[in-house]
Write a protein that holds these residues in place. Structure first.
Motif, PDB file in Angstrom:
ATOM      1  N   THR B  24       0.849  -1.184   0.000  1.00  0.00           N
ATOM      2  CA  THR B  24       0.000   0.000   0.000  1.00  0.00           C
ATOM      3  C   THR B  24       0.878   1.224   0.000  1.00  0.00           C
ATOM      4  N   THR B  25       0.342   2.275  -0.562  1.00  0.00           N
ATOM      5  CA  THR B  25       1.050   3.538  -0.489  1.00  0.00           C
ATOM      6  C   THR B  25       0.703   4.137   0.860  1.00  0.00           C
ATOM      7  N   LEU B  26       1.700   4.377   1.666  1.00  0.00           N
ATOM      8  CA  LEU B  26       1.420   4.901   2.997  1.00  0.00           C
ATOM      9  C   LEU B  26       1.342   6.418   2.956  1.00  0.00           C
ATOM     10  N   ASP B  27       0.263   6.914   3.548  1.00  0.00           N
ATOM     11  CA  ASP B  27       0.133   8.368   3.668  1.00  0.00           C
ATOM     12  C   ASP B  27       1.111   8.861   4.728  1.00  0.00           C
ATOM     13  N   ALA B  28       1.394  10.124   4.691  1.00  0.00           N
ATOM     14  CA  ALA B  28       2.250  10.697   5.728  1.00  0.00           C
ATOM     15  C   ALA B  28       1.570  10.536   7.081  1.00  0.00           C
ATOM     16  N   GLU B  29       2.361  10.161   8.072  1.00  0.00           N
ATOM     17  CA  GLU B  29       1.790   9.905   9.393  1.00  0.00           C
ATOM     18  C   GLU B  29       1.517  11.231  10.124  1.00  0.00           C
ATOM     19  N   LEU B  30       2.407  12.148   9.932  1.00  0.00           N
ATOM     20  CA  LEU B  30       2.264  13.445  10.580  1.00  0.00           C
ATOM     21  C   LEU B  30       2.242  14.520   9.513  1.00  0.00           C
ATOM     22  N   ILE B  31       1.584  15.610   9.849  1.00  0.00           N
ATOM     23  CA  ILE B  31       1.737  16.781   9.008  1.00  0.00           C
ATOM     24  C   ILE B  31       3.060  17.396   9.446  1.00  0.00           C
ATOM     25  N   GLY B  56      -7.430  12.721  23.954  1.00  0.00           N
ATOM     26  CA  GLY B  56      -7.116  11.406  23.377  1.00  0.00           C
ATOM     27  C   GLY B  56      -6.711  10.406  24.446  1.00  0.00           C
ATOM     28  N   GLN B  57      -5.971  10.884  25.436  1.00  0.00           N
ATOM     29  CA  GLN B  57      -5.566  10.025  26.550  1.00  0.00           C
ATOM     30  C   GLN B  57      -6.793   9.561  27.331  1.00  0.00           C
ATOM     31  N   ARG B  58      -7.720  10.454  27.575  1.00  0.00           N
ATOM     32  CA  ARG B  58      -8.952  10.077  28.271  1.00  0.00           C
ATOM     33  C   ARG B  58      -9.711   9.009  27.481  1.00  0.00           C
ATOM     34  N   LEU B  59      -9.824   9.195  26.182  1.00  0.00           N
ATOM     35  CA  LEU B  59     -10.559   8.207  25.382  1.00  0.00           C
ATOM     36  C   LEU B  59      -9.783   6.893  25.312  1.00  0.00           C
ATOM     37  N   ILE B  83      -4.962  11.633  18.912  1.00  0.00           N
ATOM     38  CA  ILE B  83      -3.533  11.433  19.157  1.00  0.00           C
ATOM     39  C   ILE B  83      -2.743  11.882  17.920  1.00  0.00           C
ATOM     40  N   GLY B  84      -3.295  11.599  16.755  1.00  0.00           N
ATOM     41  CA  GLY B  84      -2.652  12.043  15.510  1.00  0.00           C
ATOM     42  C   GLY B  84      -2.543  13.559  15.449  1.00  0.00           C
ATOM     43  N   HIS B  85      -3.622  14.256  15.797  1.00  0.00           N
ATOM     44  CA  HIS B  85      -3.571  15.721  15.789  1.00  0.00           C
ATOM     45  C   HIS B  85      -2.530  16.221  16.794  1.00  0.00           C
ATOM     46  N   ALA B  86      -2.541  15.596  17.983  1.00  0.00           N
ATOM     47  CA  ALA B  86      -1.595  16.016  19.026  1.00  0.00           C
ATOM     48  C   ALA B  86      -0.164  15.862  18.530  1.00  0.00           C
ATOM     49  N   ARG B  87       0.104  14.776  17.851  1.00  0.00           N
ATOM     50  CA  ARG B  87       1.481  14.541  17.392  1.00  0.00           C
ATOM     51  C   ARG B  87       1.914  15.609  16.402  1.00  0.00           C
TER      52      ARG B  87
ATOM     53  N   LEU C  81       4.228   8.721  21.806  1.00  0.00           N
ATOM     54  CA  LEU C  81       2.899   8.931  21.214  1.00  0.00           C
ATOM     55  C   LEU C  81       2.687   8.006  20.016  1.00  0.00           C
ATOM     56  N   LYS C  82       3.773   7.717  19.294  1.00  0.00           N
ATOM     57  CA  LYS C  82       3.645   6.791  18.166  1.00  0.00           C
ATOM     58  C   LYS C  82       3.242   5.412  18.673  1.00  0.00           C
ATOM     59  N   ARG C  83       3.911   4.929  19.714  1.00  0.00           N
ATOM     60  CA  ARG C  83       3.559   3.613  20.270  1.00  0.00           C
ATOM     61  C   ARG C  83       2.128   3.606  20.800  1.00  0.00           C
ATOM     62  N   LYS C  84       1.710   4.720  21.362  1.00  0.00           N
ATOM     63  CA  LYS C  84       0.351   4.803  21.878  1.00  0.00           C
ATOM     64  C   LYS C  84      -0.645   4.624  20.727  1.00  0.00           C
ATOM     65  N   ALA C  85      -0.386   5.330  19.627  1.00  0.00           N
ATOM     66  CA  ALA C  85      -1.294   5.230  18.484  1.00  0.00           C
ATOM     67  C   ALA C  85      -1.312   3.800  17.935  1.00  0.00           C
ATOM     68  N   ILE C  86      -0.136   3.199  17.809  1.00  0.00           N
ATOM     69  CA  ILE C  86      -0.066   1.836  17.275  1.00  0.00           C
ATOM     70  C   ILE C  86      -0.850   0.881  18.178  1.00  0.00           C
ATOM     71  N   LEU C  87      -0.677   1.041  19.468  1.00  0.00           N
ATOM     72  CA  LEU C  87      -1.331   0.128  20.406  1.00  0.00           C
ATOM     73  C   LEU C  87      -2.854   0.286  20.368  1.00  0.00           C
ATOM     74  N   ILE C  88      -3.311   1.532  20.296  1.00  0.00           N
ATOM     75  CA  ILE C  88      -4.770   1.727  20.189  1.00  0.00           C
ATOM     76  C   ILE C  88      -5.284   1.059  18.916  1.00  0.00           C
ATOM     77  N   ALA C  89      -4.569   1.269  17.814  1.00  0.00           N
ATOM     78  CA  ALA C  89      -5.005   0.685  16.539  1.00  0.00           C
ATOM     79  C   ALA C  89      -5.029  -0.830  16.632  1.00  0.00           C
ATOM     80  N   LYS C  90      -4.070  -1.396  17.317  1.00  0.00           N
ATOM     81  CA  LYS C  90      -3.994  -2.846  17.419  1.00  0.00           C
ATOM     82  C   LYS C  90      -5.138  -3.399  18.267  1.00  0.00           C
ATOM     83  N   VAL C  91      -5.351  -2.787  19.419  1.00  0.00           N
ATOM     84  CA  VAL C  91      -6.428  -3.269  20.292  1.00  0.00           C
ATOM     85  C   VAL C  91      -7.779  -3.096  19.592  1.00  0.00           C
TER      86      VAL C  91
END
Lengths: 101, 282, 342
Positions: B24-31, B56-59, B83-87, C81-91
Motif C-alpha cells: 500500500t502507499t502509505l500516507d504521511a503519518e504526521l503533518i 485522546g488520553q482520556r478516550l 492522538i494524531g492531531h496532538a502529534r 505517542l507513536k507507540r500509543k497510536a499503534i497500540l490503540i489501533a492494534k487493540v
C-alpha cells in the motif's frame, strides 16, 4: 427465507454489510454487525469494515430483509442453465479466428 | 480456488504463513514540514496539541470498556484521530526549541501543559463521555474550519486534515446525544446530568488570552467561535429536547498552566514509563 | 492479538460419524468436503460439524475480545505517542476481529447475545494465554512477536477452513494480523538495541511468554480429542504438534536477530530431522490456567462483565430510540398518504 444468523431476541438487530472497494466495482458482502438502527449501522460499518481505507461506499441491510433461494431445492433451482451451452460464446466454435466476433 | 488460496499460498510454503502484506502507499503519518515555529506560534500549537493529547488520553482509557463492541471500535477511531492531531501539533510546537513531540508530551510538568479543563475531566459514564465529545467536537470543528485559513501554512495544513476527522466526531456525538436523551427514562436522566456536569467548563473554550493579539491572522481568536458553536449545537439540543444548562462557570486557567486536580493523575500515568528511563528510545 | 480456539476447545466430544446409509444431503456434504469446496450457511451440515464450528469460532471470537485487555492495560502508559497510536489501533483491530468472528458464528444460528452471555457467565472458553498479566511494556512486544506469531501460524491454514464464513473472516483477520506481529517484533528490537534496563526488560518478558506461546497450539497430538475430526472435516488443516514445530523453526532465527535467548536449554538443531528439538513442555501449568486458576482469569472476565453490564442502559436507550423513530416515520408516511387520498 431470510438470511442466516438473525435472531429476534437480540436488543440490537443484525445488519449485513456491503462495501464498494473502489469506483467502478460492485458492492461486495463483507460481513455483518449489530446496530440499533440504520443510521448507526452505516456508521458502525464504516468504523468496522473500512479502517484501512477498504471502501468508498457502504451499504447496510437488515439481515431479516434478505430473501435467499431455498437451499434444499438447490439442485433443481440451479439446474436449468446446465445443458444450455448455447448461452455461452465459446459454444460457437466455427466462428473462431474470425476477427471482431 | 478462492482468493484465500492465492493470497496465502506463499505463506504456507514458507512454513509460517507470511500472510502477504498488501503493498500500500502509505500516507504521511504526521503533518510535518520544515518550518520552524516562532515562540508565539509554538505556544499556540501547544494549546491545541495539549487539548488533543489530553482528550485522546482520556478516550484511550476507555478502550475495551465501551457499552458495545461496535462502539469500542468507534471510540478507538476518535482517540486515534486525536492522538494524531496532538502529534502533528506538538511536533510543530517543538520545532521552536528543538524538542520532539515526545519531549513535550512526556517531559513537561503539569504547569507547562496548556490544555483546557474540559479535556482533562474524568470519563464518567457513557453519557458524560458523549457530553464531553459533543462539546469538544463542535468546538474543534469550528476552530479547525477557521484555522484552515491561517497565515501559518503548517497550522493550516494540520487544520485541513483535522477538520474532516472532527466532523465525523461531531456526527458521532450528535447521534448519541439524540439516542441518550430520547431513548429511555434512565438514559435521559443520565444525559441531563452529564450535560450539566460538563457545562461549567464550556466557557473556558472561548476565552481569549493576550497572546492571541500577537497572532492576528495566524491563530483563531477563541471568543469568535462562540456564536458558531452555539448555532451549531442549538438544533441538536432542540431535536434532543434539551436545553443549555444554567449553572456556574468554572474558573479554568488551562491556557496559563492552571489545572484542575485531575490533570496531575492523567500525566502521572501518561509519563510514568518514559520518565523511568531517561534518554531511552522506544 | 488473536488466537484460534480450535486446539483449546476440548470441552465437548464430537459424535463419531457413522459411515453407512448416507442421506442425499449428507452425501452432498461429504462430496463438498472431499472436493475441497466450501460449506455455506444454509447448506445441510451434520449437527456435530455445526456444533464444533460454533464452539471453535465463538471461542476464537471471545479470545479476540478478552485479548484486548492485556494490551489495553498499556495504552495510557505507552512510552511514546507513536507507540500509543499503534497500540490503540492494534487493540481496536482485535475488537474488529472479534466482531468478524461473531458475525461468522451467527451464520450458524447462534446469537451474539447468547455467545456473550456464555462468556461473561464463565461458561465459554477463550485462549488461556490472555489470562497471563502484562506487568511490563516489553510484554507488548512479546505478545506481538510470540502470541500473535503463534496465532498467525494457526490462522493462516484456517483461511482455507471448509466453512465459508469462517474462512472469509480469517482471510480478513490474517491480513490485518501481520501488522500486529511486526509491531511486536519492533518493540522488542527497539528495547534490545536500547539501554541495559530495556534489554533486561525484553529478555525477562520473552522468558515469561515463550512457553505459554508454545502451549497455544494445544495439547500434543496424542492427547487432542477434537483434532482428528476437525482435520477430517477440513476445519483444521494441520496437527497441533506440526504447527508448534513450524513456529519454533521460524522463531529461532528471529530470536537471533533480536538478540534474545529463548528460555529452553534443550532447544537445539537436529541435523537428522532438519528441525529444532524442543524441551519438555510443562502441561500441568497449561491445565491449571485452562481450569481457571491462571493469574488473571477472574480479572479478565470481570472487566468484560462490567463493560457489558454498564453498557446495558446505553444499548437499551439506542434500541428504544430506534423504535420511536420508526414509529414516527410510519406516522409521517401514513399522514402523507392520507394527504394524497384527500
Amino acid at each position: 427465507m431470510t438470511a442466516p444468523g438473525n435472531s429476534a431476541t437480540e436488543i440490537w438487530p443484525l445488519w449485513e454489510v456491503f462495501v464498494r472497494s473502489s469506483r467502478g466495482l460492485s458492492h461486495v458482502h463483507v460481513g455483518s454487525l449489530h446496530a440499533p438502527d440504520e443510521t448507526l449501522a452505516v456508521r458502525n460499518a464504516r468504523d468496522l469494515y473500512t479502517r484501512r481505507g477498504e471502501g468508498v461506499s457502504v451499504w447496510v441491510v437488515p439481515a431479516d430483509a434478505i430473501t435467499t433461494s431455498d437451499p434444499d431445492a438447490k439442485g433443481a433451482f440451479f439446474e436449468s442453465p446446465s445443458g444450455k451451452n448455447y448461452r455461452h460464446a465459446s459454444y460457437y466454435s466455427k466462428s473462431e479466428g474470425v476477427k471482431h466476433l | 480456488m478462492s482468493a484465500t488460496d492465492q493470497t496465502f499460498s506463499a505463506g504456507e510454503a514458507d512454513a509460517h504463513g507470511h500472510a502477504s502484506v498488501d503493498v500500500t502507499t502509505l500516507d504521511a503519518e504526521l503533518i510535518e514540514r520544515a518550518d520552524v515555529a516562532t515562540s508565539d506560534v509554538a505556544e499556540y500549537a501547544t494549546w491545541l496539541g495539549d487539548d488533543s493529547l489530553v482528550l485522546g488520553q482520556r478516550l484511550g482509557e476507555l478502550v475495551s470498556r465501551a457499552p458495545e463492541l461496535e462502539e469500542d471500535v468507534a471510540l478507538g477511531n476518535i482517540a486515534l484521530d486525536l492522538i494524531g492531531h496532538a502529534r502533528s501539533l506538538l511536533h510543530y510546537a517543538g520545532s521552536a526549541t528543538g524538542q520532539s513531540e515526545d519531549d513535550l508530551a512526556y517531559w513537561r510538568g503539569e504547569p507547562e501543559f496548556r490544555s483546557l479543563h474540559l479535556m482533562e475531566q474524568p470519563n464518567g459514564d457513557f453519557a458524560h463521555i458523549i457530553a464531553r465529545q459533543f462539546v469538544t467536537a463542535h468546538y474543534l470543528f469550528e476552530l479547525y474550519s477557521r484555522l484552515r485559513a491561517s497565515a501559518d501554512e503548517t497550522l493550516a495544513a494540520i487544520a485541513s486534515k483535522a477538520v474532516k476527522e472532527v466532523d465525523y466526531h461531531r456526527d458521532h456525538s450528535v447521534q448519541w446525544v439524540l439516542r441518550l436523551s430520547l431513548g429511555t427514562d434512565e438514559s435521559r436522566r443520565r444525559m441531563l446530568a452529564a450535560l450539566s456536569d460538563v457545562w461549567p467548563y464550556v466557557d473556558e473554550l472561548f476565552r481569549d488570552e493576550p497572546i492571541i493579539d500577537r497572532l492576528e491572522g495566524v491563530a483563531v481568536r477563541p471568543s469568535t467561535l462562540r456564536a458558531a458553536f452555539d448555532a451549531a449545537i442549538a438544533p441538536v439540543l432542540v431535536e434532543a429536547e434539551l436545553e443549555v444548562p444554567q449553572g456556574f462557570t468554572a474558573s479554568g486557567g488551562g491556557r496559563r498552566g492552571v489545572h484542575s486536580e485531575h490533570l496531575a493523575f492523567l500525566l502521572a500515568e501518561l509519563q510514568v514509563l518514559t520518565r523511568a528511563h531517561p534518554g531511552a528510545t522506544w | 492479538m488473536t488466537i484460534p480456539a480450535g486446539p483449546y476447545a476440548a470441552s465437548t466430544q464430537s459424535a463419531p460419524v457413522t459411515e453407512p446409509e448416507l442421506s442425499p444431503e449428507e452425501q452432498q456434504f461429504n462430496d463438498l468436503i472431499a472436493a475441497d469446496s466450501r460449506i455455506e450457511p444454509r447448506d445441510w451440515m451434520p449437527e456435530a460439524y455445526r456444533k464444533s464450528l460454533v464452539r471453535q469460532i465463538s471461542q476464537h471470537a471471545h479470545s479476540e475480545i478478552i485479548g484486548m485487555q492485556p494490551e489495553s492495560n498499556w495504552i495510557t502508559r505507552a512510552p511514546s505517542l507513536k507507540r500509543k497510536a499503534i497500540l490503540i489501533a492494534k487493540v481496536q483491530d482485535e475488537a474488529g476481529h472479534g466482531l468478524y468472528l461473531y458475525s461468522a458464528a451467527q451464520t450458524l444460528g447462534t446469537s451474539r447475545d447468547d455467545m456473550t452471555d456464555a462468556l461473561i457467565a464463565g461458561k465459554a472458553r477463550y485462549s488461556s494465554i490472555f489470562n497471563y498479566p502484562t506487568p511490563t511494556w516489553a510484554d507488548m512486544g512479546s505478545i506481538g512477536w510470540l502470541v500473535d506469531g503463534a496465532a498467525i501460524c494457526n490462522q493462516v491454514p484456517l483461511c482455507r477452513a471448509s466453512y465459508g464464513p469462517y474462512g472469509r473472516a480469517m482471510v480478513r483477520i490474517c491480513k490485518e494480523e501481520s501488522f500486529h506481529q511486526r509491531q511486536g517484533f519492533e518493540i522488542l528490537l527497539e528495547l534490545m538495541q536500547g539501554t541495559e534496563a530495556q534489554r533486561q526488560m525484553a529478555q525477562e518478558s520473552v522468558n515469561r511468554w515463550y512457553w505459554p506461546a508454545l502451549m497455544m497450539f494445544g495439547p500434543p497430538d496424542d492427547d487432542s480429542p477434537n483434532s482428528a475430526q476437525s482435520m477430517k472435516w477440513k476445519i483444521k488443516r494441520h496437527s497441533n504438534d506440526e504447527l508448534r514445530q513450524r513456529f519454533v523453526n521460524m522463531l529461532v532465527p528471529q530470536a537471533a536477530v533480536l538478540g534474545v535467548t529463548l528460555p529452553d536449554p534443550d532447544l537445539r538443531w537436529n541435523d537428522e530431522t532438519q528441525m529444532y528439538d524442543l524441551g519438555e513442555i510443562d502441561w500441568t501449568e497449561f491445565h491449571e490456567v485452562l481450569a481457571g486458576r491462571g493469574p488473571a482469569n477472574a480479572q479478565r472476565l470481570q472487566r468484560r462483565r462490567d463493560a457489558h453490564d454498564e453498557g446495558r442502559w446505553v444499548r437499551e436507550a439506542a434500541a428504544a430510540y430506534a423504535v420511536k423513530i420508526a414509529a414516527r416515520k410510519k406516522n409521517a408516511s401514513a399522514a402523507d398518504s392520507k394527504d394524497l387520498a384527500s
